[in-house]
Write a protein that holds these residues in place. Structure first.
Motif, mmCIF file in Angstrom:
data_model
loop_
_atom_site.group_PDB
_atom_site.id
_atom_site.type_symbol
_atom_site.label_atom_id
_atom_site.label_comp_id
_atom_site.label_asym_id
_atom_site.label_seq_id
_atom_site.Cartn_x
_atom_site.Cartn_y
_atom_site.Cartn_z
ATOM 1 N N LEU A 126 0.832 -1.206 0.000
ATOM 2 C CA LEU A 126 0.000 0.000 0.000
ATOM 3 C C LEU A 126 0.865 1.254 0.000
ATOM 4 C CD1 LEU A 126 -2.732 -1.049 2.587
ATOM 5 C CD2 LEU A 126 -3.026 -0.826 0.117
ATOM 6 N N SER A 127 1.938 1.241 0.785
ATOM 7 C CA SER A 127 2.834 2.394 0.821
ATOM 8 C C SER A 127 3.506 2.608 -0.533
ATOM 9 C CB SER A 127 3.880 2.197 1.914
ATOM 10 O OG SER A 127 4.737 3.309 2.006
ATOM 11 N N ALA A 128 3.899 1.522 -1.175
ATOM 12 C CA ALA A 128 4.523 1.622 -2.499
ATOM 13 C C ALA A 128 3.528 2.074 -3.564
ATOM 14 C CB ALA A 128 5.127 0.281 -2.893
ATOM 15 N N SER A 129 2.232 1.948 -3.293
ATOM 16 C CA SER A 129 1.188 2.322 -4.265
ATOM 17 C C SER A 129 0.989 3.822 -4.364
ATOM 18 C CB SER A 129 -0.132 1.638 -3.898
ATOM 19 O OG SER A 129 0.019 0.236 -3.869
ATOM 20 N N ASN A 130 1.797 4.597 -3.636
ATOM 21 C CA ASN A 130 1.845 6.046 -3.763
ATOM 22 C C ASN A 130 0.525 6.737 -3.428
ATOM 23 O OD1 ASN A 130 3.120 8.522 -4.329
ATOM 24 N ND2 ASN A 130 2.325 8.520 -6.436
ATOM 25 N N PRO A 131 0.047 6.595 -2.193
ATOM 26 C CA PRO A 131 -1.133 7.370 -1.805
ATOM 27 C C PRO A 131 -0.771 8.847 -1.654
ATOM 28 C CG PRO A 131 -0.270 6.170 0.084
ATOM 29 C CD PRO A 131 0.539 5.732 -1.098
ATOM 30 N N THR A 132 -1.525 9.729 -2.279
ATOM 31 C CA THR A 132 -1.291 11.173 -2.201
ATOM 32 C C THR A 132 -2.617 11.868 -1.924
ATOM 33 O OG1 THR A 132 -1.659 11.512 -4.581
ATOM 34 C CG2 THR A 132 0.602 11.005 -3.871
ATOM 35 N N LYS A 133 -2.547 13.142 -1.583
ATOM 36 C CA LYS A 133 -3.772 13.903 -1.343
ATOM 37 C C LYS A 133 -4.546 14.111 -2.640
ATOM 38 C CE LYS A 133 -2.266 16.265 2.851
ATOM 39 N NZ LYS A 133 -2.052 17.569 3.555
ATOM 40 N N GLU A 134 -3.817 14.177 -3.786
ATOM 41 C CA GLU A 134 -4.482 14.347 -5.071
ATOM 42 C C GLU A 134 -5.131 13.038 -5.532
ATOM 43 O OE1 GLU A 134 -1.325 15.195 -4.473
ATOM 44 O OE2 GLU A 134 -1.739 17.337 -4.166
ATOM 45 N N SER A 135 -4.504 11.920 -5.230
ATOM 46 C CA SER A 135 -5.039 10.603 -5.600
ATOM 47 C C SER A 135 -4.925 9.665 -4.403
ATOM 48 C CB SER A 135 -4.265 10.040 -6.802
ATOM 49 O OG SER A 135 -4.802 8.778 -7.167
ATOM 50 N N PRO A 136 -5.801 9.841 -3.406
ATOM 51 C CA PRO A 136 -5.710 9.021 -2.187
ATOM 52 C C PRO A 136 -6.170 7.587 -2.432
ATOM 53 C CG PRO A 136 -7.663 10.391 -2.116
ATOM 54 C CD PRO A 136 -6.917 10.788 -3.365
ATOM 55 N N ILE A 137 -5.850 6.761 -1.472
ATOM 56 C CA ILE A 137 -6.296 5.358 -1.514
ATOM 57 C C ILE A 137 -7.448 5.182 -0.529
ATOM 58 C CG2 ILE A 137 -5.664 2.987 -0.927
ATOM 59 C CD1 ILE A 137 -2.905 3.503 -2.016
#
Length: 797
Positions: A489-500
């Protein structure tokens, strides 16, 4: 007719219409005592063990023969058990006097009846243990409406037909009495019977399965309330005030003892049993002694022991540790010995040659058909109002008509009390057989849960818009699955623009309870004992706090049988509009060696891969203990290798890797495999899509020092194995597609084709690619509304 009515209420409620102080154990045994003065006949040892074992063996053989024959046409075990018992009775083999004398001596049948009664006490007790009585307070309006209508609609229609028949047709007295009994037995929707049927047909945790189980509880409550009110009204008219008041008061005292003494004692025993350790034998023995003593006290004060056994079972909390331990200890004995004895007793009293009067048969059949149609109508009306599919509504109506062991036990109780003649009893048994035999295959053909798991659009990473939240569903079996999923999940790049947006589902085996559960997790209070479930969800809560605003987690617990756990996964994936499902592999590695393999989870993964409404990834954790998810320095890097051969699954894999490109601590190496011939099969459109996504990935990775591209030319399958064998062992994760089209290269790797991970996935877990390298095997969505060839879909919807 009025006397039969009163006796019916007595038998249906299992409450003796007698004054306190008159115990009742078993009618046939009491007759034996009255006639001979001793319980077990002339010789206490006359009921020999060899004969008893012979009876059980014959019942086992015939039941399984019928089960093997009837299973392909969708018949439940109950039908096979009835036919097995009838085969031993006077309808078939028992028609021979020689067979009867040798296998079922007349002087021993009363003892068989008594043993059956005690065995059925245990069965009823276990039914109570498996039920969570608090579920009645959590039922929604829809469940209550369906439960009420499926009881009262057929009940009212049956009463109308009964009134018409009794005033227009002349029946004999036995048939008059039996017609009212037919209404009561046919209107019952016994919760244990319904849940057993749902479990046997693997739809217990489907949408209709949960609806049927919940509705049957409401219908059963309606039946009990109706019969209780009728019983006490009748008792007040036929007995003195002293007797009526004494019966009511003694019943209240006994049930108060169960509620305020037995239930708190069970809770105390649970508190003394640490999680993960077996319940002490003294608690098991204490519960069984309570059941026997409670049954005896019930008989003394005038309540049937079966009723007391059921309520004591309700007082024991369902599920682990105590409820599951009781079921584990007793279920085998009850299933193998007690229930077959019941069907033997039924079979010995079912005689098709006793059916003589066609008018009686037609009268009973008319009421049964009316109630059958009434239950279907009772389920159909509210579901159509709620705009559910017509097929599901009919399926629910037929499920509510299913009959089983509870109804059969009621019939044999009435027969042993001489409230039915042989003709009426046989007709009723055959009708239970007929109703269940008709309803079961219809349900099997009407309702398929997997049809509900069709998404109406593409739910894949390829079609996912980067400016939208990425909806993932992660499945957890045990604590060991947590770290690998957190790193991914961390490697999946959660960001504020594209959250998980993560849905977390913990799978728990259904133990010691009847109905499945799928509920949102409610954190325990501060200071409470931390269970394994709490530890798992706490780990994800910390992860959510570390990535606040970038990831949101919704935790669920799914308690269901292993065979149908995939229904929970697919239902949540469809309900939450999930794009990608993460499944833990069924094998576990420690220090690079396989230490555990669990077949039920392997079957779960296969079912999800086959029926999921979105893309799926199987995560193989080989024991990597790196806590990448909580690292925020450049030294904490995550090395990812991506294998690309071509095809829909490899495109989905590359789309996942494309999302990881912007994660500053993820290093990606893309292995592009090519050959002078087609390395994988596929259409021209598929090859065009391969080229497009490769070009997009290369363009996005241009001048990105964290991305490496390696082109590998292979000619044979052996070349592919050499590349894998000599890879560097520095990778934390290898990503690969599950399926690849047929080609000459792939055909040379036939021995790896049978696994659920596909050819390349099976090669990766078989060869030494690094002692702690995790593997993610990706499958693109295969099922969606109107799909023909997923590879040819290029629309983003």
């Amino acid at each position: 007719m009025e006397v039969g009515h009163e006796n019916l209420i007595h038998s249906t409620l299992h409450v003796a219409t007698k004054s306190p102080g008159q115990p009742f154990i078993c009618h046939s045994a009491v007759n034996q005592i009255n006639s001979k003065g001793i319980w077990f006949g002339d010789d206490p040892l006359a009921y020999s063990l060899p004969i008893f074992l012979c009876q059980l063996f014959l019942m086992f053989i015939f039941t399984h023969v019928f089960y093997i024959i009837l299973k392909p046409v969708g018949q439940p075990t109950f039908v096979s058990q009835i036919l097995g018992g009838m085969t031993l009775g006077p309808s078939v083999l028992g028609h021979s006097a020689t067979f009867n004398e040798r296998v079922f001596p007349l002087k021993e049948r009363s003892v068989l009846d008594t043993m059956t009664f005690f065995g059925f006490m245990l069965f009823i007790f276990l039914c109570g243990v498996k039920i969570d009585p608090t579920i009645t307070f959590r039922l929604g309006r829809r469940n209550c409406v369906i439960g009420i209508t499926t009881y009262f609609v057929p009940y009212i229609l049956g009463k109308v037909v009964y009134y018409i028949l009794t005033h227009s047709v002349s029946f004999d007295s036995d048939t008059y009495n039996i017609l009212y009994i037919v209404i009561e037995i046919q209107c019952i929707a016994a919760f244990p019977v319904i849940t057993r049927f749902l479990s046997e047909f693997e739809i217990l945790n489907s949408e209709i399965g949960r609806l049927a189980a919940s509705s049957s509880i409401v219908a059963e409550v309606c039946f009990i309330v109706n019969m209780t009110i009728t019983f006490f009204i009748k008792l007040s008219f036929t007995k003195s005030i002293v007797v009526s008041f004494g019966s009511l008061l003694s019943s209240l005292v006994l049930f108060s003892f169960v509620i305020f003494v037995v239930h708190p004692a069970a809770l105390w025993a649970i508190q003394q049993s640490p999680e993960g350790k077996p319940v002490e034998e003294i608690y098991i023995c204490g519960v069984l002694v309570t059941v026997m003593v409670g049954g005896l006290l019930g008989e003394i004060i005038g309540i049937n022991a079966l009723v007391v056994s059921f309520f004591i079972g309700l007082a024991i909390p369902d599920g682990p540790p105590l409820g599951a331990a009781l079921v584990d200890k007793l279920d085998c004995f009850v299933s193998v010995v007690c229930i077959p004895m019941l069907f033997i007793v039924v079979g010995l009293r079912t005689n098709v040659y006793a059916i003589q009067t066609m008018k009686n048969i037609l009268g009973i059949q008319l009421i049964i058909c009316t109630i059958f149609c009434g239950k279907v109508l009772g389920a159909l009306l509210p579901l159509l109002y709620l705009r559910m599919p017509i097929r599901d509504a009919f399926a629910l109506g037929f499920i509510m008509n299913i009959k089983g062991t509870i109804e059969m036990a009621l019939l044999i109780t009435l027969k042993l009390k001489d409230m039915m003649n042989d003709e009426c009893f046989t007709v009723m048994v055959l009708n239970l057989l007929l109703v269940s035999g008709i309803a079961s295959p219809i349900v099997k053909n009407l309702y398929d849960p997997s049809r509900r798991f069709l998404a109406y659009k593409r739910r894949t990473l390829v079609h996912h818009n980067s400016d939208e939240p990425l909806r993932l569903l992660a499945c957890i079996h045990k604590q060991e699955n947590v770290l690998a999923i957190l790193n991914l999940l961390s490697a999946s790049n959660p960001t504020k623009e594209s959250p998980i947006d993560l849905v977390l589902l913990q799978h728990i085996k259904l133990e010691g309870r009847s109905s499945s559960v799928l509920v949102a997790h409610v954190p325990c209070k501060l200071g409470a004992h931390s269970t394994l479930t709490e530890q798992i969800f706490n780990s994800f809560d910390k992860f959510e706090d570390a990535y606040k605003g970038k990831i949101s987690i919704h935790s669920y617990k799914g308690i269901s049988p292993y065979a149908t756990m995939h229904n929970d996964v697919c239902y949540l994936a469809l309900e939450k509009r999930t794009t990608f499902i993460i499944l833990p592999f069924h094998k576990r590695w420690i220090f690079g060696r396989t230490t555990e393999s669990f077949f039920p989870f392997q079957q779960l993964n296969k079912n999800v891969l086959e029926k999921a409404p979105c893309s799926v990834g199987v995560l193989i954790d080989r024991g990597n203990q790196k806590m990448f998810w909580c690292g925020h320095t450049k030294e904490s890097t995550y090395q990812v290798a991506v294998f690309f051969f071509g095809g829909a699954d490899d495109r989905e894999t590359l789309a996942y890797a494309r999302r990881m490109l912007d994660q500053p601590y993820v290093h990606i190496t893309l292995f592009r495999f090519s050959s002078s011939t087609d390395i994988v099969g596929g259409t021209e459109t598929s090859k065009m899509l391969d080229s497009e996504i490769l070009s997009e990935f290369r363009l996005k990775a241009f001048r990105n020092e964290r991305v490496s591209l390696k082109d590998e030319m292979i000619i044979t399958g052996r070349d592919l194995l050499s590349v894998v064998e000599y890879m560097e062992s520095c990778y934390d994760l290898i990503m690969v597609g599950r399926k690849h089209g047929d080609s000459k290269v792939m055909s040379e790797l036939n021995k790896w084709k049978n696994g659920e991970l596909g050819v390349i996935g099976e090669i990766l877990i078989s060869l030494n690619i690094g002692s702690q390298t995790s593997i993610l095997v990706v499958q693109q969505q295969t099922r969606y509304w109107g799909s023909r060839n997923p590879e040819d879909s290029v629309r983003k919807v």
